[in-house]
Design an enzyme around this catalytic site. Structure first.
Site, PDB file in Angstrom:
ATOM      1  N   GLU A   1      39.986  37.251  37.307  1.00 22.02           N
ATOM      2  CA  GLU A   1      40.285  38.051  38.508  1.00 22.02           C
ATOM      3  C   GLU A   1      39.013  38.522  39.230  1.00 22.02           C
ATOM      4  O   GLU A   1      39.027  38.776  40.423  1.00 22.02           O
ATOM      5  CB  GLU A   1      41.148  39.260  38.141  1.00 22.02           C
ATOM      6  CG  GLU A   1      40.482  40.207  37.145  1.00 22.02           C
ATOM      7  CD  GLU A   1      41.336  41.396  36.739  1.00 22.02           C
ATOM      8  OE1 GLU A   1      42.484  41.507  37.167  1.00 22.02           O
ATOM      9  OE2 GLU A   1      40.817  42.240  35.969  1.00 22.02           O
TER      10      GLU A   1
ATOM     11  N   ARG B  77      38.537  42.183  34.507  1.00 18.14           N
ATOM     12  CA  ARG B  77      37.639  42.917  35.429  1.00 18.14           C
ATOM     13  C   ARG B  77      36.395  42.082  35.734  1.00 18.14           C
ATOM     14  O   ARG B  77      36.523  40.926  36.088  1.00 18.14           O
ATOM     15  CB  ARG B  77      37.281  44.295  34.857  1.00 18.14           C
ATOM     16  CG  ARG B  77      38.408  45.282  35.052  1.00 18.14           C
ATOM     17  CD  ARG B  77      37.928  46.695  34.986  1.00 18.14           C
ATOM     18  NE  ARG B  77      37.456  47.035  33.653  1.00 18.14           N
ATOM     19  CZ  ARG B  77      36.834  48.167  33.361  1.00 18.14           C
ATOM     20  NH1 ARG B  77      36.606  49.059  34.298  1.00 18.14           N
ATOM     21  NH2 ARG B  77      36.449  48.431  32.133  1.00 18.14           N
TER      22      ARG B  77
ATOM     23  N   HIS C 264      49.836  41.771  33.718  1.00 19.27           N
ATOM     24  CA  HIS C 264      49.989  42.698  32.590  1.00 19.27           C
ATOM     25  C   HIS C 264      50.665  42.079  31.372  1.00 19.27           C
ATOM     26  O   HIS C 264      50.703  42.721  30.320  1.00 19.27           O
ATOM     27  CB  HIS C 264      50.719  43.959  33.055  1.00 19.27           C
ATOM     28  CG  HIS C 264      49.910  44.727  34.060  1.00 19.27           C
ATOM     29  ND1 HIS C 264      49.869  44.353  35.376  1.00 19.27           N
ATOM     30  CD2 HIS C 264      49.080  45.779  33.915  1.00 19.27           C
ATOM     31  CE1 HIS C 264      49.050  45.171  36.019  1.00 19.27           C
ATOM     32  NE2 HIS C 264      48.555  46.042  35.167  1.00 19.27           N
TER      33      HIS C 264
ATOM     34  N   ARG D 281      49.519  25.171  42.806  1.00 23.03           N
ATOM     35  CA  ARG D 281      50.309  26.402  42.666  1.00 23.03           C
ATOM     36  C   ARG D 281      49.465  27.419  41.911  1.00 23.03           C
ATOM     37  O   ARG D 281      48.641  27.055  41.068  1.00 23.03           O
ATOM     38  CB  ARG D 281      51.573  26.146  41.835  1.00 23.03           C
ATOM     39  CG  ARG D 281      52.582  25.262  42.513  1.00 23.03           C
ATOM     40  CD  ARG D 281      53.351  26.030  43.597  1.00 23.03           C
ATOM     41  NE  ARG D 281      54.440  25.232  44.134  1.00 23.03           N
ATOM     42  CZ  ARG D 281      54.334  24.379  45.141  1.00 23.03           C
ATOM     43  NH1 ARG D 281      53.153  24.194  45.727  1.00 23.03           N
ATOM     44  NH2 ARG D 281      55.383  23.706  45.567  1.00 23.03           N
TER      45      ARG D 281
ATOM     46  N   GLY E 298      38.097  52.309  26.425  1.00 22.17           N
ATOM     47  CA  GLY E 298      37.053  51.410  26.871  1.00 22.17           C
ATOM     48  C   GLY E 298      35.842  52.176  27.361  1.00 22.17           C
ATOM     49  O   GLY E 298      35.654  53.343  26.995  1.00 22.17           O
TER      50      GLY E 298
ATOM     51  N   THR F 183      39.908  47.358  24.469  1.00 24.16           N
ATOM     52  CA  THR F 183      40.139  46.758  25.783  1.00 24.16           C
ATOM     53  C   THR F 183      40.417  45.275  25.631  1.00 24.16           C
ATOM     54  O   THR F 183      39.742  44.599  24.838  1.00 24.16           O
ATOM     55  CB  THR F 183      38.979  46.947  26.791  1.00 24.16           C
ATOM     56  OG1 THR F 183      39.217  46.103  27.917  1.00 24.16           O
ATOM     57  CG2 THR F 183      37.606  46.627  26.237  1.00 24.16           C
ATOM     58  N   ILE F 184      41.399  44.800  26.379  1.00 22.13           N
ATOM     59  CA  ILE F 184      41.656  43.352  26.330  1.00 22.13           C
ATOM     60  C   ILE F 184      40.491  42.607  26.971  1.00 22.13           C
ATOM     61  O   ILE F 184      40.303  41.429  26.749  1.00 22.13           O
ATOM     62  CB  ILE F 184      42.979  42.957  27.041  1.00 22.13           C
ATOM     63  CG1 ILE F 184      42.944  43.283  28.534  1.00 22.13           C
ATOM     64  CG2 ILE F 184      44.181  43.588  26.364  1.00 22.13           C
ATOM     65  CD1 ILE F 184      43.968  42.500  29.347  1.00 22.13           C
ATOM     66  N   ASP F 185      39.683  43.311  27.788  1.00 20.21           N
ATOM     67  CA  ASP F 185      38.595  42.645  28.525  1.00 20.21           C
ATOM     68  C   ASP F 185      37.415  42.259  27.630  1.00 20.21           C
ATOM     69  O   ASP F 185      36.579  41.459  28.029  1.00 20.21           O
ATOM     70  CB  ASP F 185      38.065  43.556  29.641  1.00 20.21           C
ATOM     71  CG  ASP F 185      39.145  43.984  30.613  1.00 20.21           C
ATOM     72  OD1 ASP F 185      40.159  43.281  30.702  1.00 20.21           O
ATOM     73  OD2 ASP F 185      38.975  45.020  31.274  1.00 20.21           O
TER      74      ASP F 185
END
Ligand code: F6P
Length: 384
Positions: free
Chosen positions: A238, A187, A288, A282, A117, A141-143
């Protein structure tokens, strides 16, 4: 004429790494080159591990293209410019990049294919300035937050995993008439939340690029219960933040970017929603899971296209840079256009407007604002 190249994988893993490793290896072996794999990013070079370098021959890369993880291992703690070296019993970030560059020369490596990344691309560029031979980066990158490319491999799989989780959470949310708050990775970019939220039918999507107001979120949830849709799905990135507040960190807030661990917003939001609306809430942190498993077909294809393009660039020219997908084509972009920042969601983008059209709340506009806007202006025209 190239004879020996190396591959390394840096940063967090992403589905598709093995597909890239195999495609780079096959593309190179088919040209008669030798291919070395560097274990665990640059750590393999810096620690005297006898298994640090492996020969990537056909047997080594056989049958791996559909597997998650990376056969080389990876780390997001292996920056050779800030390597943790123990001094007086303490780990001190130290510049050991000269050791990496000399190991490349000792091993006769003429080019490196660096899978990573923005952190890995920044390191690659700095190592080249120190004398590393050619580097071709492959955006992982998964982002999906890397500059210079429309898409990174790993992202589509993370979105598929998250969408699948949202499908499953719908039935339990409905059964219990609850609000489910789902915290996803990404991120400081909201790509996973946005794409999976739309694909998975979320009622609220909160992303770092659009700071939210708790009241707006609660109004949307209350509206759902008033209309007798007695449950709600909230997807929160997140790195999302309330208007005027900072993102929430679990650890290392002031640390170097990749060492800071975001997290905790999902549970906090669930408690706040419960308190304000009186509805049971909830939280679920997908964590991950989003990085695991086999790459979906889109990522397998993208990974292999990018890996083979990396080898073709090495074979045909003398340039360094990162392979990127731009408008459906593979191109090579200079590292300067990739490093120094990340690619974030545009708040006025087609995806966000699609969400608004569907009635998804982004936590910024009061309910009705969008409908009023459409009534007055006819809505925003789709971007070309
Ligand atoms: O950059 C990929 C990513 O999965 C982010 O979405 C997440 O914040 C971070 O890595 C988690 O890193 P770690 O592996 O250190 O927990």
């Amino acid at each position: 004429m190239i004879r020996r190249i190396a591959i390394n994988t840096g940063g967090g893993d992403a589905p598709g790494l093995n597909a890239v490793i195999r495609s780079v290896a096959l593309g190179a072996l088919n040209r008669g080159w030798e291919v070395l794999g560097i274990r665990r990013g640059y750590e393999g070079f810096l620690e005297n591990d006898p298994e640090a370098i492996i020969n990537l021959d056909r047997d080594r890369v056989r049958g791996i293209f559909h597997l998650g993880g990376t056969i080389l291992g990876t780390t997001n703690r292996g920056d050779p410019f800030m390597y943790p070296v123990v001094q007086d019993g303490k780990k001190v970030p130290t510049d050991v990049s000269d050791r990496v560059v000399s190991r490349f020369h000792e091993l006769g490596i003429e080019a490196l294919v660096a899978l990573g990344g923005d952190g890995s691309m920044t390191i690659a560029r700095k190592l080249m300035a120190q004398g590393l031979p050619r580097v071709i980066g492959v955006p992982k990158t998964i982002d999906n937050d890397l500059r210079g490319t429309n898409v990174t491999f790993g992202f589509a799989t993370a979105v598929a995993t998250t969408t699948d989780a949202l499908d499953k959470l719908h039935s339990t949310a409905q059964a219990h008439r609850r609000v489910m708050v789902v915290e996803v990775m990404g991120r400081h970019a909201g790509w996973i939340a946005l794409h999976a939220g739309i694909a998975g039918g979320a009622d609220v999507i909160l992303i770092p690029e659009i700071p939210y107001h708790l009241d707006r979120v609660c109004e949307k949830i209350e509206e759902r219960y008033l209309r007798r849709s007695d449950f709600a799905i909230v997807v929160v990135s997140e790195g999302a933040k309330e208007l005027g507040a900072d993102a929430m960190y679990k650890a290392g807030k002031d640390a170097f970017k990749e060492h800071a661990v975001l997290g905790g917003i999902g549970e906090r939001l669930a408690r706040q929603i419960e308190e304000k609306t009186g509805q049971e809430a909830r939280s679920v942190v997908l964590g991950h899971l989003q990085r695991g498993g086999s790459p979906v077909s889109f990522d397998r294809l993208l990974a292999q296209r990018m890996g083979c393009a990396a080898v073709r660039y090495l074979a045909s020219g003398t340039e360094s840079g990162m392979v990127a997908q731009v408008g459906g084509e593979m191109v090579l972009v200079p590292f300067d256009q990739v490093v120094g920042g990340t690619r974030e969601v545009e708040p006025g983008s087609d995806e966000v407007e699609t969400g608004r059209d569907l009635g998804i709340c982004f936590g910024d506009e009061p309910i009705g604002t969008f409908l009023n806007r459409v009534a007055v202006h006819g809505g925003k025209a789709p971007t070309s």
